[in-house]
Design an enzyme around this catalytic site. Structure first.
Site, PDB file in Angstrom:
ATOM      1  N   LEU A   7      -4.558  29.420  -1.923  1.00 55.12           N
ATOM      2  CA  LEU A   7      -4.065  29.425  -3.238  1.00 55.12           C
ATOM      3  C   LEU A   7      -5.007  29.382  -4.394  1.00 55.12           C
ATOM      4  O   LEU A   7      -4.692  29.515  -5.764  1.00 55.12           O
ATOM      5  CB  LEU A   7      -3.215  28.234  -3.476  1.00 55.12           C
ATOM      6  N   SER A   8      -6.162  29.797  -3.947  1.00 55.86           N
ATOM      7  CA  SER A   8      -7.425  29.576  -4.928  1.00 55.86           C
ATOM      8  C   SER A   8      -7.542  28.531  -5.788  1.00 55.86           C
ATOM      9  O   SER A   8      -7.519  28.643  -6.852  1.00 55.86           O
ATOM     10  CB  SER A   8      -7.343  31.064  -5.494  1.00 55.86           C
ATOM     11  N   SER A  12     -10.272  27.212  -6.349  1.00 55.33           N
ATOM     12  CA  SER A  12     -11.678  27.227  -6.721  1.00 55.33           C
ATOM     13  C   SER A  12     -11.361  28.243  -8.125  1.00 55.33           C
ATOM     14  O   SER A  12     -12.013  27.850  -9.047  1.00 55.33           O
ATOM     15  CB  SER A  12     -12.612  28.037  -6.029  1.00 55.33           C
ATOM     16  N   HIS A  66      -7.385  43.525   1.342  1.00 57.38           N
ATOM     17  CA  HIS A  66      -8.567  44.180   1.509  1.00 57.38           C
ATOM     18  C   HIS A  66      -8.689  45.539   0.329  1.00 57.38           C
ATOM     19  O   HIS A  66      -9.370  46.359   0.917  1.00 57.38           O
ATOM     20  CB  HIS A  66      -8.977  44.443   2.901  1.00 57.38           C
ATOM     21  N   ASP A  75      -9.027  36.668  -7.878  1.00 57.08           N
ATOM     22  CA  ASP A  75      -8.466  35.247  -8.072  1.00 57.08           C
ATOM     23  C   ASP A  75      -8.356  35.062  -9.681  1.00 57.08           C
ATOM     24  O   ASP A  75      -7.360  34.276  -9.878  1.00 57.08           O
ATOM     25  CB  ASP A  75      -9.133  34.239  -7.196  1.00 57.08           C
TER      26      ASP A  75
HETATM   27  P1  ADP Z   1      -9.424  28.157  -2.315  1.00 58.53           P
HETATM   28  O1  ADP Z   1      -8.859  29.181  -1.492  1.00 58.53           O
HETATM   29  O2  ADP Z   1      -8.481  26.920  -2.483  1.00 58.53           O
HETATM   30  O3  ADP Z   1     -10.207  28.682  -3.560  1.00 58.53           O
HETATM   31  P2  ADP Z   1     -12.406  27.749  -1.689  1.00 58.53           P
HETATM   32  O4  ADP Z   1     -13.166  27.397  -0.477  1.00 58.53           O
HETATM   33  O5  ADP Z   1     -12.622  29.010  -2.259  1.00 58.53           O
HETATM   34  O6  ADP Z   1     -10.798  27.548  -1.175  1.00 58.53           O
HETATM   35  O7  ADP Z   1     -12.318  26.599  -2.886  1.00 58.53           O
HETATM   36  C1  ADP Z   1     -12.308  25.294  -2.449  1.00 58.53           C
HETATM   37  C2  ADP Z   1     -13.481  24.651  -3.003  1.00 58.53           C
HETATM   38  O8  ADP Z   1     -13.404  24.215  -4.413  1.00 58.53           O
HETATM   39  C3  ADP Z   1     -13.155  23.056  -2.580  1.00 58.53           C
HETATM   40  O9  ADP Z   1     -14.047  22.743  -1.105  1.00 58.53           O
HETATM   41  C4  ADP Z   1     -14.037  22.022  -3.778  1.00 58.53           C
HETATM   42  O10 ADP Z   1     -15.379  22.484  -3.614  1.00 58.53           O
HETATM   43  C5  ADP Z   1     -13.517  23.017  -4.815  1.00 58.53           C
HETATM   44  N1  ADP Z   1     -12.366  22.429  -5.440  1.00 58.53           N
HETATM   45  C6  ADP Z   1     -11.234  23.125  -5.576  1.00 58.53           C
HETATM   46  N2  ADP Z   1     -10.373  22.196  -6.310  1.00 58.53           N
HETATM   47  C7  ADP Z   1     -11.193  20.884  -6.315  1.00 58.53           C
HETATM   48  C8  ADP Z   1     -10.514  19.741  -6.909  1.00 58.53           C
HETATM   49  N3  ADP Z   1      -9.314  19.322  -7.130  1.00 58.53           N
HETATM   50  N4  ADP Z   1     -11.284  18.561  -6.627  1.00 58.53           N
HETATM   51  C9  ADP Z   1     -12.617  18.806  -6.140  1.00 58.53           C
HETATM   52  N5  ADP Z   1     -13.082  20.207  -5.572  1.00 58.53           N
HETATM   53  C10 ADP Z   1     -12.377  21.182  -5.710  1.00 58.53           C
HETATM   54 MG    MG Z   2     -11.575  30.043  -3.594  1.00 60.32          MG
END
Ligand code: ADP
Ligand code: MG
Length: 388
Positions: free
Chosen positions: A128-129, A131, A38, A175
């Site tokens: 682990l990001s 996104s 944070h 990230d």
């Molecule tokens: P994280 O912490 O993994 O970033 P988020 O909620 O921010 O979690 O992001 C996850 C979202 O990103 C998933 O719900 C999807 O919409 C998208 N995403 C990430 N990787 C993939 C993938 N390999 N295939 C499809 N969607 C993905």
């Molecule tokens: Mg994310």
């Protein structure tokens, strides 16, 4: 899976789907937050790392202004015109890449769209990001396709804007920065006021375990908003008290906190202690790594978690259990919650040869206590995003 193996699998999917080979290939990893909890929205510091899991994004030019995008895990396609890029709540996964492309369009000179496909080894929503890995692989790949040259920091901010405007996630830029600037055997130290990024060696003799609690706790949004508001209250309070400028908690030292803590609103004082302490732990941690003092680094990780419990109150029984066990299990050098808290993941520091025994020692007792398993990922600090 190595990056080359990931590329081969993704290339196979691309040529099967589109009936022709890709012309550009990009890779971007996920990330872990190692210390600095944070701190980003308080204009402070974070130590993070790019990880050994990532997204491979492949593309080739489209004959017209159409863009086609395939999620290689789902084998699902989304098509849109490059002149009408819009977020679509029904295909959330495509929004991350649409959001990135929307920001690159002003640099596109030829009026042609693209055919793209990505495939990922980053587990979704595991802290682990996945996104940011998606955004940064697409940003690099599309820049490569159109011959666009933009500084990495701008690409990171484009990814952040995609999260805000297309995915609806009000995240910081940690990230994306970690995914771009990661380096094998190094941690990434970011300053969220200046956006200055450095890397600090940790060496190949250490790795991390990310332990997902699979715990969901209610009221997370409300709790998160309270934390942000309390940090702002505390910063404003110090701004009115100290005789140097205070724009954010980044500007307050632990000595100043100690001097004034009893005069300020109690809740704001506690929240501030966490952020101020985390900032100091990031700087101390980077110094410890420079002198090869991994023991102190691990100690700082445990301290970070303790501060989450008593000051920021963003832990939960599952995270506390993992960190508590970590203090006892041989081979674990440090452990703390990572990310927002209230569930999510803990990050543990260890030697690679101890990973299997640690995972085993944690998993059984966790399952027994909570009735559901935890997930354990081995994380090796790795190189950041690149064109393949
Ligand atoms: P994280 O912490 O993994 O970033 P988020 O909620 O921010 O979690 O992001 C996850 C979202 O990103 C998933 O719900 C999807 O919409 C998208 N995403 C990430 N990787 C993939 C993938 N390999 N295939 C499809 N969607 C993905
Ligand atoms: Mg994310």
């Amino acid at each position: 899976m190595t990056t080359n193996e990931l590329l081969a699998v993704t290339a196979g999917k691309f040529s099967t789907w589109y009936g022709r080979p890709h012309t550009v290939a990009a890779y971007a990893p996920g990330r872990i937050e190692v210390i600095g909890n944070h701190t980003d929205y308080n204009e402070g510091y974070v130590l993070s790392a790019a990880i050994n899991m990532g997204v491979c994004f492949l593309a080739a030019p489209s004959p017209d202004s159409t863009c086609r995008l395939v999620a290689g895990d789902l084998m699902e396609e989304v098509a849109f015109d490059m002149h009408r890029v819009q977020r679509d709540p029904d295909t959330m996964w495509a929004n991350y890449i649409k959001g990135v492309f929307a920001k690159l369009i002003p640099h596109v000179k030829n009026g042609k769209g693209w055919h793209g496909l990505f495939f990922s080894t980053v587990p979704l929503g595991a802290g682990l990001s996945s996104s940011a890995a998606l955004e940064m692989s697409a940003a690099l790949g599309l820049c490569g396709l159109y011959g666009i040259e933009r500084p990495p920091l701008e690409l990171a901010l484009i990814g952040q804007a995609a999260e805000h405007e297309y995915a609806g996630t009000k995240c910081g830029v940690m990230d994306q920065i970690s995914s771009l600037f990661g380096k094998e055997g190094h941690l990434v130290k970011s300053d969220f006021r200046t956006l200055k990024v450095e890397t600090t060696p940790i060496g190949s003799n250490f790795c991390f375990l990310v332990v997902g609690t699979n715990a969901k706790h209610a009221l997370v949004d409300g709790a998160y908003n309270e934390r942000r508001a309390s940090c702002e209250t505390a910063a404003a309070w110090f701004a009115g008290k100290l005789d140097h400028p205070v724009k954010a908690l980044r500007d307050v030292s632990m000595d100043e906190w100690l001097q004034y803590k009893d005069q300020m609103p109690a809740l704001a004082a506690k929240r501030a202690a966490h952020v101020i302490g985390e900032n100091e732990r990031v700087l101390a941690g980077a110094e410890a790594l420079q002198r090869g003092d991994i023991k102190h680094f691990g100690f700082l990780m445990f301290e970070s978690h303790h501060s989450s419990i008593v000051n920021f109150e963003n832990s939960c029984p599952e995270l506390d259990f993992v960190v508590d066990q970590s203090r006892r299990i041989p081979g674990i050098l440090g452990a703390r919650l990572s990310g927002g808290g209230f569930g999510g993941s803990a990050v543990l520091l260890a030697h690679p040869q101890d990973v299997a025994s640690i995972a085993q020692a944690l998993s059984g007792p966790y399952l027994k206590k909570f009735g559901h398993p935890c997930t354990v990922h081995t994380i090796i600090p790795s190189n950041g995003a690149r064109i393949l």
